[in-house]
Design an enzyme around this catalytic site. Structure first.
Site, PDB file in Angstrom:
ATOM      1  N   ASN A   9      24.998  23.980  -5.703  1.00  0.00           N
ATOM      2  CA  ASN A   9      26.430  23.479  -5.231  1.00  0.00           C
ATOM      3  C   ASN A   9      26.540  21.959  -5.022  1.00  0.00           C
ATOM      4  OD1 ASN A   9      29.074  22.748  -4.251  1.00  0.00           O
ATOM      5  ND2 ASN A   9      28.559  24.213  -2.211  1.00  0.00           N
ATOM      6  N   LYS A  11      28.722  20.018  -4.310  1.00  0.00           N
ATOM      7  CA  LYS A  11      29.557  19.424  -3.367  1.00  0.00           C
ATOM      8  C   LYS A  11      30.220  18.209  -4.033  1.00  0.00           C
ATOM      9  CE  LYS A  11      27.329  22.070   0.300  1.00  0.00           C
ATOM     10  NZ  LYS A  11      26.858  22.214   1.722  1.00  0.00           N
ATOM     11  N   HIS A  92      34.243  28.438  -0.001  1.00  0.00           N
ATOM     12  CA  HIS A  92      33.091  27.726   0.654  1.00  0.00           C
ATOM     13  C   HIS A  92      33.681  27.399   2.116  1.00  0.00           C
ATOM     14  CE1 HIS A  92      30.227  25.067   1.837  1.00  0.00           C
ATOM     15  NE2 HIS A  92      29.514  25.660   0.941  1.00  0.00           N
ATOM     16  N   GLU A  94      33.299  24.954   3.700  1.00  0.00           N
ATOM     17  CA  GLU A  94      33.882  23.621   3.892  1.00  0.00           C
ATOM     18  C   GLU A  94      35.270  23.373   3.485  1.00  0.00           C
ATOM     19  OE1 GLU A  94      30.768  21.565   1.650  1.00  0.00           O
ATOM     20  OE2 GLU A  94      29.474  22.334   3.332  1.00  0.00           O
ATOM     21  N   GLU A 162      27.066  32.654   3.798  1.00  0.00           N
ATOM     22  CA  GLU A 162      26.502  31.473   4.226  1.00  0.00           C
ATOM     23  C   GLU A 162      26.814  31.103   5.733  1.00  0.00           C
ATOM     24  OE1 GLU A 162      25.909  28.559   0.701  1.00  0.00           O
ATOM     25  OE2 GLU A 162      28.089  28.432   1.308  1.00  0.00           O
ATOM     26  N   GLY A 168      23.397  22.850   5.572  1.00  0.00           N
ATOM     27  CA  GLY A 168      23.189  21.361   5.658  1.00  0.00           C
ATOM     28  C   GLY A 168      22.729  20.899   6.925  1.00  0.00           C
ATOM     29  N   SER A 207      20.834  25.916   3.880  1.00  0.00           N
ATOM     30  CA  SER A 207      19.498  25.326   3.883  1.00  0.00           C
ATOM     31  C   SER A 207      18.228  25.915   3.243  1.00  0.00           C
ATOM     32  CB  SER A 207      19.131  24.954   5.541  1.00  0.00           C
ATOM     33  OG  SER A 207      20.125  24.019   6.091  1.00  0.00           O
TER      34      SER A 207
END
Ligand code: PGA
Length: 247
Positions: A9, A11, A92, A94, A162, A168, A207
């Site tokens: 991904n 992003k 996701h 985010e 996730e 991240g 990660s």
């Protein structure tokens, strides 16, 4: 037997120049037997990435539930199919955080994508506060119930777990944490979808790197990985694909 699936991904990263990485990743994916590999760059790079993909599946990071219409800034499943995207990530964390997406909206996106024959990765995951409060399993199984379509669709559905605090951050969930959650997700899938729930792949994301991938892939019910930062270069991503191929 579920084949491992490793998805990158990108992003909001990447430009035309970096497509050389995709050609390199595609070559390695071809050489890695027994593992499915896919990459989701930003919308603007999907068509040029497909042109260099050499069989590597290319996908998107979001999709609108409607076919077309007055939805400024959005892209439909039909549009993704037209440029030969094969998959899409929905829900996701985010997007849940930045765009306020709810389980119901994520489910509508997944339904639209599956109906168009796109492989659809539905993301779930708890916050650090939810884990500290001991609510992580309830939160995630609740998201699985609320975000996943029932059935009757053409595309393949995949779940990605996730934990938000691991995305991240360099903090990876321990194999025991991952085992607990993947078993809970598997249970929720079987309860909801019956025998089909046993065939749905569950990816871990947060990660994932070359040096922790093998340990994660060894955990029961971890059927692959959704990789952010480490998918941006072939040098970091290919060893993760190779670790999946060894399992
Ligand atoms: P990360 O991102 O690998 O950079 O932690 C994972 C993701 O958000 O899919």
């Amino acid at each position: 037997m579920r084949r491992k699936l490793v998805v990158g991904n990108w992003k909001m990263n990447g430009n035309l120049h970096q497509l050389a990485e995709i050609a390199e990743i595609a070559a390695a994916a071809k050489a890695a037997a027994g593992v499915d590999v896919a990459l989701c760059p930003p919308f603007t790079l999907i068509a040029p990435a497909v042109a260099r993909s050499n069989g590597l599946a290319i996908g998107a990071q979001d999709v609108h539930p409607a076919e077309s219409g007055a939805h400024t800034g959005a892209v439909s499943a039909a549009m993704l199919k037209e440029v030969h995207a094969q998959l899409v990530i929905v829900g996701h964390s985010e997007r849940r955080a930045e765009a306020g997406e709810t389980d119901a909206q994520v489910r509508a996106k997944a339904e639209a994508a599956l109906a168009r024959g796109l492989q659809t990765i539905v993301c779930v995951g708890e916050s650090e506060a939810e884990r500290e409060a001991g609510r992580h399993v309830d939160v995630v199984t609740g998201q699985v119930k609320g975000s996943l379509p029932d059935d009757g669709h053409e595309g393949e559905m995949v779940v990605a777990y996730e934990p938000i605090w691991a995305i991240g951050t360099g903090k990876v969930a321990t194999p025991a944490d991952v085992a607990e959650m993947h078993a809970a997700i598997r249970g929720a899938l079987r309860e909801r979808l019956g025998e089909r729930g046993g065939r749905i792949r569950i990816l871990y994301g947060g990660s994932v790197k070359a040096d922790n991938a093998a340990e994660l892939f060894a955990v029961p019910d971890v059927d692959g990985a959704l990789v952010g930062g480490a998918s941006l270069t072939a040098a970091q991503f290919v060893p993760i694909v190779e670790a999946a191929a060894r399992h």
